[in-house]
Design a protein around this motif. Structure first.
Motif, short mmCIF file in Angstrom:
data_model
loop_
_atom_site.label_atom_id
_atom_site.label_comp_id
_atom_site.label_asym_id
_atom_site.label_seq_id
_atom_site.Cartn_x
_atom_site.Cartn_y
_atom_site.Cartn_z
N LYS A 35 0.90 -1.27 -0.10
CA LYS A 35 -0.12 0.02 0.21
C LYS A 35 1.08 1.56 -0.03
O LYS A 35 0.69 2.12 -0.78
CB LYS A 35 -0.97 0.18 1.25
CG LYS A 35 -1.86 1.20 1.27
CD LYS A 35 -3.01 0.96 2.51
CE LYS A 35 -3.47 2.51 2.68
NZ LYS A 35 -4.58 2.49 3.88
N ALA A 36 1.99 1.29 0.85
CA ALA A 36 2.90 2.54 0.95
C ALA A 36 3.33 2.76 -0.36
O ALA A 36 3.57 3.92 -0.91
CB ALA A 36 3.84 2.29 1.96
N LYS A 37 4.00 1.58 -1.17
CA LYS A 37 4.43 1.81 -2.40
C LYS A 37 3.66 2.35 -3.60
O LYS A 37 3.89 3.43 -4.13
CB LYS A 37 5.12 0.63 -2.99
CG LYS A 37 5.71 0.66 -4.07
CD LYS A 37 6.68 -0.89 -4.53
CE LYS A 37 7.32 -0.72 -5.83
NZ LYS A 37 8.09 -1.98 -6.23
N ILE A 38 2.33 1.84 -3.49
CA ILE A 38 1.52 2.38 -4.65
C ILE A 38 1.08 3.87 -4.15
O ILE A 38 0.96 4.57 -5.32
CB ILE A 38 -0.01 1.37 -4.22
CG1 ILE A 38 0.32 0.28 -4.91
CG2 ILE A 38 -1.27 2.07 -5.33
CD1 ILE A 38 -0.94 -1.04 -4.49
N LEU A 39 0.94 4.14 -2.99
CA LEU A 39 0.50 5.68 -2.46
C LEU A 39 1.33 6.53 -2.86
O LEU A 39 1.11 7.66 -3.32
CB LEU A 39 0.02 5.67 -1.13
CG LEU A 39 -1.30 5.01 -0.85
CD1 LEU A 39 -1.55 5.04 0.89
CD2 LEU A 39 -2.53 5.41 -1.57
N SER A 40 2.79 5.96 -2.84
CA SER A 40 3.93 6.91 -3.27
C SER A 40 4.02 7.22 -4.69
O SER A 40 4.30 8.29 -5.05
CB SER A 40 5.24 6.19 -2.62
OG SER A 40 6.43 7.08 -3.18
N ILE A 41 3.62 6.09 -5.25
CA ILE A 41 3.79 6.14 -6.77
C ILE A 41 2.56 7.14 -7.44
O ILE A 41 2.63 8.03 -8.28
CB ILE A 41 3.64 5.02 -7.68
CG1 ILE A 41 4.82 4.01 -7.48
CG2 ILE A 41 3.34 5.17 -8.98
CD1 ILE A 41 4.65 2.58 -7.89
N LEU A 42 1.41 6.95 -6.69
CA LEU A 42 0.25 7.97 -6.96
C LEU A 42 0.37 9.36 -6.36
O LEU A 42 -0.72 10.14 -6.66
CB LEU A 42 -1.24 7.41 -6.44
CG LEU A 42 -1.46 6.16 -7.51
CD1 LEU A 42 -0.84 5.17 -8.09
CD2 LEU A 42 -2.98 5.60 -6.82
N ASP A 43 1.35 9.62 -5.65
CA ASP A 43 1.65 10.77 -4.85
C ASP A 43 0.44 11.11 -4.00
O ASP A 43 -0.06 12.41 -3.80
CB ASP A 43 1.80 11.97 -6.07
CG ASP A 43 2.76 11.76 -7.02
OD1 ASP A 43 3.97 11.31 -6.31
OD2 ASP A 43 2.96 12.05 -8.11
N LEU A 44 0.08 10.00 -3.16
CA LEU A 44 -1.03 10.40 -2.46
C LEU A 44 -0.78 10.14 -0.84
O LEU A 44 0.34 9.75 -0.49
CB LEU A 44 -2.30 9.27 -2.62
CG LEU A 44 -3.04 9.50 -3.92
CD1 LEU A 44 -3.89 8.36 -4.02
CD2 LEU A 44 -3.53 11.00 -4.14
#
Length: 290
Positions: free
Chosen positions: A281-290
């Protein structure tokens, strides 16, 4: 035509509560979010909606509730296909009587591994079972069996088959756009190909990413329609890594994690699918700039 103005159709997630039941109380917020962000059609009980783990009665209740909430503002497309032709035929007959369903989405039969003639006869039987318009759904990454373009074109000649959600790549999309009847709508089911499919003359995308990036995708398609290719391409380049992140673990785990993070509560997944780990989740949110 029911989908003539629908370029971004969202394959909606199904919200679950802590006990794993469908959380109908969460549907109003989810539907509003989608419509506020340029969703022009909604698919229920598709892959993203975790259809393999929904019961018959759950699907019917879900269809009726979302129809009530949408109230005719955008087309409603409901998953109707299984790997059992007789079951699919009976289900499409049943839901064709529900007012407010605009089309059925019929997936390539999974597990059985039919040949092309079997696929043709399967979809023909579903299309002829009722007056409900049918959309083909070719997603070989999930089903193993795949519709050849020639079989899709053959099916496109049937009166009640109006569109395809094609997930086999740009070559298949290109041939379908070129050779299908002019009123047959070609959608990609791959978010990463939304730009390309629209640019070659396809109708649009049946999307997961539109849960999060519907407005950006709308702007991209608008730029394409206005001939602003560089602007549209720039939006696509910005979206692509974010779209890919939404499929970095089995879908719909990433998009559910993002929606929950954004305060649009949709709960967890039903087994055998599992939610993102905290690291994922942390990696996904980082890529999405969220």
């Amino acid at each position: 035509m029911i989908l003539e103005n629908a370029t971004i159709i969202t394959a909606m997630v199904t919200p679950f509560n802590e006990s794993g039941a469908i959380d109908f109380a969460k549907l109003p917020q989810l539907v509003k979010h989608l419509l506020d962000n340029h969703t022009e059609g909604i698919i229920l009980a598709g892959t993203t909606g975790e259809s393999p783990t929904l019961t018959h009665d759950e699907e019917i209740e879900l269809f009726n509730e979302v129809i009530r909430l949408v109230d005719g503002r955008v087309p409603i497309i409901c998953g109707v296909g299984t790997n059992d032709t007789r079951d699919s035929v009976e289900f499409v007959k049943e839901i064709s009587a529900i007012r407010g369903i605009d089309a059925g989405l019929a997936v390539v039969p999974y597990y059985n591994k039919p040949n092309q003639e079997g696929l043709y006869q399967h979809f023909k039987a579903i299309a002829e079972a009722s007056d409900l318009p049918i959309i083909l759904y070719n997603v070989p990454g999930r089903t193993v069996a795949s519709l050849d373009v020639s079989t899709s074109l053959r099916l496109a000649e049937l009166d009640n088959i109006i569109a395809i959600k094609e997930c086999f790549g740009l070559d298949a999309l290109t041939e379908l756009v070129e050779k299908a009847p002019k009123d047959f709508l070609v959608y990609t089911g791959e978010d990463s190909l939304a730009f390309s499919n629209k640019a070659i003359g396809g109708q649009g995308v049946m999307s997961v990413a539109s849960h999060v990036f519907g407005t950006d995708m709308h702007d991209m398609f608008k730029a394409l329609d206005q001939g602003e290719i560089k602007k549209a391409a720039s939006i696509q380049r910005q979206l692509l890594p974010k779209m890919n992140a939404l499929f970095s673990v089995p879908s719909p785990a990433p998009v559910k994690a993002v929606l929950n993070h954004l305060g649009i509560s949709v709960g967890e997944l039903r087994l055998p699918l599992v939610s993102c780990t905290s690291e994922e989740k942390a990696k996904i949110l980082s890529i999405l700039d969220l």
